[in-house]
Write a protein that holds these residues in place. Structure first.
Motif, PDB file in Angstrom:
ATOM      1  N   ASN A 100      42.316  48.997  36.134  1.00 61.41           N
ATOM      2  CA  ASN A 100      43.045  49.746  37.155  1.00 61.41           C
ATOM      3  C   ASN A 100      43.192  48.835  38.381  1.00 61.41           C
ATOM      4  OD1 ASN A 100      40.635  49.879  38.701  1.00 61.41           O
ATOM      5  ND2 ASN A 100      40.017  51.766  37.652  1.00 61.41           N
ATOM      6  N   ALA A 101      43.835  49.306  39.410  1.00 62.29           N
ATOM      7  CA  ALA A 101      44.134  48.463  40.566  1.00 62.29           C
ATOM      8  C   ALA A 101      42.870  47.939  41.249  1.00 62.29           C
ATOM      9  CB  ALA A 101      44.991  49.238  41.566  1.00 62.29           C
ATOM     10  N   THR A 102      41.887  48.822  41.428  1.00 60.89           N
ATOM     11  CA  THR A 102      40.644  48.413  42.079  1.00 60.89           C
ATOM     12  C   THR A 102      39.917  47.347  41.267  1.00 60.89           C
ATOM     13  OG1 THR A 102      40.401  50.610  43.065  1.00 60.89           O
ATOM     14  CG2 THR A 102      38.428  49.223  42.963  1.00 60.89           C
ATOM     15  N   GLU A 103      39.856  47.571  39.938  1.00 56.08           N
ATOM     16  CA  GLU A 103      39.193  46.608  39.062  1.00 56.08           C
ATOM     17  C   GLU A 103      39.929  45.277  39.041  1.00 56.08           C
ATOM     18  OE1 GLU A 103      37.317  49.817  35.849  1.00 56.08           O
ATOM     19  OE2 GLU A 103      39.324  48.967  35.564  1.00 56.08           O
ATOM     20  N   ALA A 104      41.251  45.327  39.100  1.00 56.50           N
ATOM     21  CA  ALA A 104      42.040  44.097  39.097  1.00 56.50           C
ATOM     22  C   ALA A 104      41.745  43.259  40.339  1.00 56.50           C
ATOM     23  CB  ALA A 104      43.525  44.424  39.022  1.00 56.50           C
ATOM     24  N   GLU A 105      41.638  43.920  41.513  1.00 52.66           N
ATOM     25  CA  GLU A 105      41.342  43.195  42.743  1.00 52.66           C
ATOM     26  C   GLU A 105      39.963  42.538  42.683  1.00 52.66           C
ATOM     27  OE1 GLU A 105      41.793  46.124  45.771  1.00 52.66           O
ATOM     28  OE2 GLU A 105      43.976  45.809  45.969  1.00 52.66           O
ATOM     29  N   MET A 106      38.976  43.266  42.173  1.00 52.27           N
ATOM     30  CA  MET A 106      37.628  42.702  42.054  1.00 52.27           C
ATOM     31  C   MET A 106      37.615  41.553  41.045  1.00 52.27           C
ATOM     32  SD  MET A 106      35.275  46.161  42.088  1.00 52.27           S
ATOM     33  CE  MET A 106      33.814  45.168  41.836  1.00 52.27           C
ATOM     34  N   PHE A 107      38.380  41.700  39.975  1.00 51.91           N
ATOM     35  CA  PHE A 107      38.414  40.669  38.945  1.00 51.91           C
ATOM     36  C   PHE A 107      38.996  39.373  39.503  1.00 51.91           C
ATOM     37  CE2 PHE A 107      39.515  38.895  34.750  1.00 51.91           C
ATOM     38  CZ  PHE A 107      38.340  39.193  34.074  1.00 51.91           C
ATOM     39  N   ILE A 108      40.062  39.493  40.272  1.00 53.62           N
ATOM     40  CA  ILE A 108      40.694  38.319  40.865  1.00 53.62           C
ATOM     41  C   ILE A 108      39.745  37.636  41.857  1.00 53.62           C
ATOM     42  CG2 ILE A 108      42.547  37.551  42.376  1.00 53.62           C
ATOM     43  CD1 ILE A 108      43.366  38.149  39.501  1.00 53.62           C
ATOM     44  N   GLN A 109      39.001  38.434  42.612  1.00 55.84           N
ATOM     45  CA  GLN A 109      38.041  37.869  43.559  1.00 55.84           C
ATOM     46  C   GLN A 109      36.937  37.094  42.851  1.00 55.84           C
ATOM     47  OE1 GLN A 109      36.624  41.134  45.943  1.00 55.84           O
ATOM     48  NE2 GLN A 109      38.627  41.510  46.901  1.00 55.84           N
ATOM     49  N   ASN A 110      36.503  37.601  41.712  1.00 60.66           N
ATOM     50  CA  ASN A 110      35.427  36.937  40.964  1.00 60.66           C
ATOM     51  C   ASN A 110      35.898  35.672  40.249  1.00 60.66           C
ATOM     52  OD1 ASN A 110      33.165  38.644  41.466  1.00 60.66           O
ATOM     53  ND2 ASN A 110      34.031  40.178  40.070  1.00 60.66           N
ATOM     54  N   PHE A 111      37.197  35.612  39.907  1.00 59.08           N
ATOM     55  CA  PHE A 111      37.715  34.468  39.155  1.00 59.08           C
ATOM     56  C   PHE A 111      38.965  33.924  39.851  1.00 59.08           C
ATOM     57  CE2 PHE A 111      35.557  37.344  36.246  1.00 59.08           C
ATOM     58  CZ  PHE A 111      34.604  36.486  35.689  1.00 59.08           C
ATOM     59  N   PRO A 112      38.766  33.229  40.961  1.00 64.80           N
ATOM     60  CA  PRO A 112      39.902  32.798  41.797  1.00 64.80           C
ATOM     61  C   PRO A 112      40.812  31.764  41.132  1.00 64.80           C
ATOM     62  CG  PRO A 112      37.844  31.808  42.554  1.00 64.80           C
ATOM     63  CD  PRO A 112      37.476  32.825  41.535  1.00 64.80           C
ATOM     64  N   LYS A 113      40.340  31.063  40.111  1.00 66.02           N
ATOM     65  CA  LYS A 113      41.155  30.039  39.453  1.00 66.02           C
ATOM     66  C   LYS A 113      41.879  30.564  38.218  1.00 66.02           C
ATOM     67  CE  LYS A 113      38.567  26.078  41.167  1.00 66.02           C
ATOM     68  NZ  LYS A 113      37.895  24.794  40.831  1.00 66.02           N
ATOM     69  N   LEU A 114      41.715  31.840  37.924  1.00 66.90           N
ATOM     70  CA  LEU A 114      42.379  32.430  36.764  1.00 66.90           C
ATOM     71  C   LEU A 114      43.895  32.414  36.955  1.00 66.90           C
ATOM     72  CD1 LEU A 114      41.780  33.933  34.055  1.00 66.90           C
ATOM     73  CD2 LEU A 114      42.037  36.065  35.336  1.00 66.90           C
ATOM     74  N   ARG A 115      44.617  31.927  35.927  1.00 67.86           N
ATOM     75  CA  ARG A 115      46.072  31.844  36.007  1.00 67.86           C
ATOM     76  C   ARG A 115      46.778  32.539  34.850  1.00 67.86           C
ATOM     77  NH1 ARG A 115      44.819  31.346  40.197  1.00 67.86           N
ATOM     78  NH2 ARG A 115      45.079  29.639  41.697  1.00 67.86           N
ATOM     79  N   PHE A 116      46.034  32.882  33.801  1.00 62.49           N
ATOM     80  CA  PHE A 116      46.657  33.509  32.631  1.00 62.49           C
ATOM     81  C   PHE A 116      45.720  34.577  32.080  1.00 62.49           C
ATOM     82  CE2 PHE A 116      47.924  34.115  28.295  1.00 62.49           C
ATOM     83  CZ  PHE A 116      49.285  33.855  28.247  1.00 62.49           C
ATOM     84  N   LEU A 117      46.222  35.809  31.994  1.00 61.91           N
ATOM     85  CA  LEU A 117      45.432  36.933  31.491  1.00 61.91           C
ATOM     86  C   LEU A 117      46.206  37.602  30.370  1.00 61.91           C
ATOM     87  CD1 LEU A 117      42.853  38.636  31.893  1.00 61.91           C
ATOM     88  CD2 LEU A 117      44.156  40.068  33.483  1.00 61.91           C
ATOM     89  N   CYS A 118      45.538  37.862  29.252  1.00 58.28           N
ATOM     90  CA  CYS A 118      46.225  38.370  28.063  1.00 58.28           C
ATOM     91  C   CYS A 118      45.390  39.473  27.411  1.00 58.28           C
ATOM     92  CB  CYS A 118      46.450  37.222  27.078  1.00 58.28           C
ATOM     93  SG  CYS A 118      47.380  37.665  25.603  1.00 58.28           S
ATOM     94  N   SER A 119      46.073  40.521  26.930  1.00 54.84           N
ATOM     95  CA  SER A 119      45.392  41.614  26.252  1.00 54.84           C
ATOM     96  C   SER A 119      46.376  42.356  25.360  1.00 54.84           C
ATOM     97  CB  SER A 119      44.778  42.585  27.258  1.00 54.84           C
ATOM     98  OG  SER A 119      44.171  43.690  26.592  1.00 54.84           O
ATOM     99  N   ASP A 120      45.834  43.155  24.436  1.00 61.00           N
ATOM    100  CA  ASP A 120      46.672  44.022  23.612  1.00 61.00           C
ATOM    101  C   ASP A 120      47.006  45.327  24.325  1.00 61.00           C
ATOM    102  OD1 ASP A 120      46.393  42.097  21.736  1.00 61.00           O
ATOM    103  OD2 ASP A 120      45.093  43.229  20.384  1.00 61.00           O
ATOM    104  N   VAL A 121      46.406  45.560  25.488  1.00 62.06           N
ATOM    105  CA  VAL A 121      46.564  46.820  26.212  1.00 62.06           C
ATOM    106  C   VAL A 121      47.466  46.600  27.418  1.00 62.06           C
ATOM    107  CG1 VAL A 121      45.376  48.678  27.402  1.00 62.06           C
ATOM    108  CG2 VAL A 121      44.263  47.526  25.479  1.00 62.06           C
TER     109      VAL A 121
END
Length: 582
Positions: free
Chosen positions: A536-557
């Motif tokens: 969800n939006a809140t989780e996405a913001e926390m995820f980005i903060q924890n992994f600042p160098k992430l550039r590609f995210l992939c899922s079946d959902v």
């Protein structure tokens, strides 16, 4: 995006398409979002109420204009031939795209498909109505489920079909014919129009005539005028050998595939004749194929080409004669795949020695850097103390090892010695619960290993998760059952902290579990695929903060637009994988 929104987008993009056309092209539904993502989510036939969709308060033009050219091509390329012609008439953006980019035109495939529940007359009449719009020089053509009984339903329909094909054929460079059952005369007439082909794939193409290919060849019944001077790639999959005889004059192929052929043993001579003509062949794929041992040996040791890539699957050759002769004719192999080699290793000393001789030649004489081995029950006779003790190959950097369900060989242990410079490993284990799970305990011996892909039971991780692979930067794990993987992976990741790319198909995890699992890579992780990722939006913001160098995210959902906006602001690209593994 909801289905009705997608239909509104579709209906406004194809402004002049009727409800009937939409219904015919809506066998494939896609999830589309504003970040230009697209994924096939279901296939079915249904009635669609376009008028009802048009009542929705959505600015359709903004949707159409938002999508970049590549995404619109992704949408259009799933249309059948008739709808493609209607789009050419109706959609200005589509015409602009194709007019300005021949590179994007290469992605469009003109499809003529004959579903089992629809008659050829209806389909051909629809194509005929749109025929005047067939002004574009399409490069790719696919013909599916064409039957002799329907093609020759009447002379008018036959001539209509051949006229459309002949008009398309002038510019086609890539032709696919799938699941067709025709007279040999019809397929010969059809193919005679394609003079500019570079690649041709014939799959499950059979003939209603009762002649065997060898009989036709002996009686010289083939028309030698069938030529495609630019043809470089020929793929024959589950086809009658007559398909090969049609092109017997070609001698400059670069890629040849013969998979699961339908033939008599006497027909094999025609393939050997064909192979002996080739002078530029670089890639050869043979699956479920067997040479004729009565005359093959001397012929096969004198081929006129040097392959870069050789793929053998379900080969039932006698390793002592023609197979060994053919392998020894090759001295430039860079990629070698040996899949399910049942008859190569038998409980006889002579067979084992012949197999060692063949592998020694492949691995020493050739500059091999990519190797794929798919073991079988017979490979149990290969022991570390007996197999190629005096050799070491530092050129092999990529290894795919597929462990059979009953394999008890020491192949993988042997490879640790044979290939000390390995950089990429894909290990698939189909073994049962009684298997020795210690196979991976020596991976740390590969000092140059950077990429690992494991397809196995989580138990296989037990002897791997406590070691450090010094230079490991990419790790992919696809669990074959639902045994708990989380704790094993935590141990593994705690020992290997340089990983930049992770792909996991394991039991469903919460976002908190995922974060805890990969938190060691907070400053290195650039690419992540989680099969069942819910954000969800809140989780996405926390995820980005924890992994600042992430550039590609992939899922079946799929994720919501709010989440996409958050990812976009952080320069993270999200893609729906639809089961595709990167």
């Amino acid at each position: 995006m909801k289905r009705n929104t997608y239909l509104l987008l579709l209906s406004n993009t194809f402004k002049k398409l009727s409800n009937t056309i939409i219904c015919e092209t809506a066998r494939e539904f896609f999830f589309i979002n504003k970040q230009s993502n697209l994924i096939l989510i279901q296939r079915r036939s249904m009635e669609i109420d376009i008028d009802a969709a048009n009542t929705m308060q959505v600015d359709a033009d903004s949707y159409v204009n938002f999508f970049d050219n590549t995404t619109l091509i992704e949408i259009f390329k799933h249309l059948d031939g008739k709808s493609l012609l209607k789009v050419s008439e109706a959609c200005q953006r589509f015409e602009e795209i194709l007019s300005n980019s021949k590179g994007l035109l290469k992605k469009i495939k003109f499809k003529i498909s004959f579903p089992d529940d629809e008659g050829i007359e209806k389909i051909l009449k629809g194509l005929l109505v749109c025929k005047e719009h067939l002004s574009r020089e399409y490069l790719n053509l696919q013909i599916v489920r064409l039957r002799d009984s329907t093609l020759n339903y009447n002379d008018e329909m036959r001539e209509t079909f051949l006229s459309i094909v002949s008009k398309l054929a002038k510019s086609i460079i890539n032709l696919e014919i799938n699941n067709c059952f025709l007279l040999r005369y019809d397929i010969t007439i059809m193919l005679s129009h394609f003079n500019n082909l570079v690649e041709m794939k014939l799959e499950n193409l059979m003939f209603s005539d009762d002649f065997m290919p060898s009989e036709i060849a002996q009686e010289d019944q083939l028309d030698d005028s069938l030529t495609c001077p630019n043809l470089k790639v020929l793929r024959l999959i589950q086809c009658d050998f007559y398909c090969l005889l049609l092109l017997k004059s070609h001698s400059k192929l670069h890629t040849l595939e013969i998979s699961i052929p339908s033939y008599n043993r006497s027909d094999v001579e025609e393939l050997e004749n064909f192979l002996l003509k080739q002078t530029e062949l670089k890639e050869l794929i043979l699956s479920s194929f067997r040479f004729n041992s009565s005359y093959s040996t001397q012929r096969l040791e004198n081929v006129n080409f040097q392959l870069d890539s050789l793929y053998l699957k379900d080969v039932n050759w006698d390793i002592s004669s023609h197979c060994l002769a053919f392998l020894k004719s090759q001295k430039n192999l860079k990629s070698f795949s040996l899949r399910r080699f049942r008859s190569w290793i038998l409980p006889k000393e002579a067979y084992f020695m012949w197999f060692c001789d063949a592998m020694r030649h492949v691995l020493i004489t050739n500059p091999i850097n990519t190797l794929c081995i798919d073991t079988t029950i017979t490979s149990a006779y290969i022991k570390e103390s007996e197999f190629l003790l005096d050799m070491c190959n530092s050129n092999v950097t990529q290894l795919t090892y597929i462990c059979d369900t009953t394999d008890t060989s020491e192949f993988f242990k042997i490879f640790t010695r044979l290939f000390p410079k390995l950089q990429s490993l894909k290990f698939t284990n189909g073994c049962n619960d009684s298997t020795d799970y210690t196979l991976l305990q020596n991976l740390h011996l590969y000092k140059d290993l950077r990429k690992i892909c494991l397809v196995s039971r989580p138990q296989m991780l037990d002897n791997f998760c406590r070691i450090t692979v010094e230079n490991l930067t990419s790790f992919k794990f696809f669990a074959t059952n639902e045994d708990k993987s989380l704790e094993r992976l935590k141990h593994l990741f705690s020992q290997n902290t340089k990983i930049k790319s992770i792909a996991l198909e394991i039991e469903p995890l919460t976002i908190e579990e995922i974060t805890e699992l990969i938190i060691n890579f907070s400053q290195t992780l650039q690419k992540l695929r989680i099969q069942d990722l819910h954000l969800n939006a809140t989780e996405a913001e926390m995820f980005i903060q924890n992994f600042p160098k992430l550039r590609f995210l992939c899922s079946d959902v799929p994720v919501s637009q709010d989440v996409l906006n958050i990812l976009n602001k952080s320069n993270v690209t999200f893609r729906l994988s639809n089961g595709n593994r990167f």
